[in-house]
Design a protein around this motif. Sequence first.
Motif, mmCIF file in Angstrom:
data_model
loop_
_atom_site.group_PDB
_atom_site.id
_atom_site.type_symbol
_atom_site.label_atom_id
_atom_site.label_comp_id
_atom_site.label_asym_id
_atom_site.label_seq_id
_atom_site.Cartn_x
_atom_site.Cartn_y
_atom_site.Cartn_z
ATOM 1 N N VAL A 235 0.832 -1.209 0.000
ATOM 2 C CA VAL A 235 0.000 0.000 0.000
ATOM 3 C C VAL A 235 0.863 1.253 0.000
ATOM 4 O O VAL A 235 2.045 1.207 0.337
ATOM 5 N N LEU A 236 0.246 2.361 -0.392
ATOM 6 C CA LEU A 236 0.863 3.674 -0.259
ATOM 7 C C LEU A 236 0.045 4.487 0.735
ATOM 8 O O LEU A 236 -1.180 4.513 0.638
ATOM 9 N N LYS B 129 -4.082 0.678 -2.192
ATOM 10 C CA LYS B 129 -3.464 -0.617 -2.476
ATOM 11 C C LYS B 129 -2.792 -0.580 -3.843
ATOM 12 O O LYS B 129 -3.344 -0.021 -4.798
ATOM 13 N N ILE B 130 -1.595 -1.151 -3.928
ATOM 14 C CA ILE B 130 -0.849 -1.129 -5.180
ATOM 15 C C ILE B 130 -0.445 -2.551 -5.584
ATOM 16 O O ILE B 130 -0.542 -3.495 -4.796
ATOM 17 N N ASN B 131 0.018 -2.673 -6.815
ATOM 18 C CA ASN B 131 0.475 -3.954 -7.347
ATOM 19 C C ASN B 131 1.708 -4.436 -6.574
ATOM 20 O O ASN B 131 2.698 -3.706 -6.474
ATOM 21 N N PRO B 132 1.683 -5.644 -6.030
ATOM 22 C CA PRO B 132 2.833 -6.137 -5.245
ATOM 23 C C PRO B 132 4.097 -6.317 -6.074
ATOM 24 O O PRO B 132 5.192 -6.456 -5.529
ATOM 25 N N GLU B 133 3.972 -6.292 -7.415
ATOM 26 C CA GLU B 133 5.148 -6.416 -8.275
ATOM 27 C C GLU B 133 5.929 -5.100 -8.336
ATOM 28 O O GLU B 133 7.090 -5.083 -8.743
ATOM 29 N N ALA B 134 5.296 -3.990 -7.969
ATOM 30 C CA ALA B 134 5.955 -2.684 -8.050
ATOM 31 C C ALA B 134 7.047 -2.590 -6.987
ATOM 32 O O ALA B 134 6.794 -2.886 -5.819
ATOM 33 N N LYS C 240 10.990 2.422 -5.323
ATOM 34 C CA LYS C 240 10.725 3.384 -6.394
ATOM 35 C C LYS C 240 9.297 3.913 -6.343
ATOM 36 O O LYS C 240 9.038 5.092 -6.566
ATOM 37 N N VAL C 241 8.352 3.035 -6.057
ATOM 38 C CA VAL C 241 6.949 3.438 -6.085
ATOM 39 C C VAL C 241 6.596 4.357 -4.915
ATOM 40 O O VAL C 241 5.583 5.040 -4.938
ATOM 41 N N CYS C 242 7.466 4.415 -3.902
ATOM 42 C CA CYS C 242 7.166 5.252 -2.729
ATOM 43 C C CYS C 242 6.962 6.720 -3.097
ATOM 44 O O CYS C 242 6.186 7.415 -2.450
ATOM 45 N N GLY D 61 4.254 13.307 -4.260
ATOM 46 C CA GLY D 61 4.626 14.244 -5.321
ATOM 47 C C GLY D 61 4.048 13.936 -6.684
ATOM 48 O O GLY D 61 3.493 14.815 -7.351
ATOM 49 N N ILE D 62 4.162 12.688 -7.117
ATOM 50 C CA ILE D 62 3.731 12.357 -8.474
ATOM 51 C C ILE D 62 2.213 12.438 -8.603
ATOM 52 O O ILE D 62 1.681 13.077 -9.513
ATOM 53 N N SER D 63 1.499 11.799 -7.705
ATOM 54 C CA SER D 63 0.038 11.779 -7.807
ATOM 55 C C SER D 63 -0.554 13.175 -7.659
ATOM 56 O O SER D 63 -1.558 13.501 -8.294
ATOM 57 N N THR D 64 0.076 14.006 -6.848
ATOM 58 C CA THR D 64 -0.426 15.365 -6.645
ATOM 59 C C THR D 64 -0.344 16.182 -7.934
ATOM 60 O O THR D 64 -1.334 16.750 -8.395
#
Length: 214
Positions: free
Chosen positions: A18-19, A89-94, A98-100, A105-108
């Motif tokens: 998750v994020l 919830k995010i893909n467990p393969e990510a 890096k996905v942190c 920042g990115i989603s905003t």
Amino acid sequence: IVESVGEGVTDVKPGDHVLPIFTGECKECRHCKSEESNMCDLLRINTDRGVMLNDGKSRFSINGQPIFHFVGTSTFSEYTVLHVGCLAKINPEAPLDKVCVLSCGISTGLGATLNVAKPKKGSTVAIFGLGAVGLAAAEGARIAGASRIIGVDLNPKRFDEARKFGVTEFVNPKDYNKPVQEVIAEMTGGGVDRSVECTGSIMAMMSAFECVHG
């Protein structure tokens, strides 16, 4: 990674990746159901709350004294406790290292540009501030098909990196003896179609507002 869940939580389970997000979503209020607002009535950012919503108590303590939660996430700790609405919830393969960066920042920047500003294909966009949020906003403008993406920043060292995210032109307010909004208006024949302010500076907000054509 989710270690455990509280009673009644069904959206995530132990082991999920998750994020954490400090502007959470209850998914039920008018803002959560809106396409243009994410200021959830229940979980909007609140720096003063410091406790869990269901019982008004902290889940952290040291030597018997409570330690308050921070911005609903408390992510400076190795383990934390959050309202489930503050998790995505995010893909467990990510790869987590890096996905942190996607959590804030990115989603905003990307979300504000694509979901709220919604620049049309071929339009002109000004981005104020070329940090992580600003670069993501530029990427959103590029994805939307903007023909000109003008990056505004006081640090010229950011300009080369910004090109990778679609910025086509740069303006450093320090290089001019007049307000940057006037510079942008002259560059674009009256102003840009959209502007996205990514610094939090009140002066930048005013410039971003005034550089958009009427």
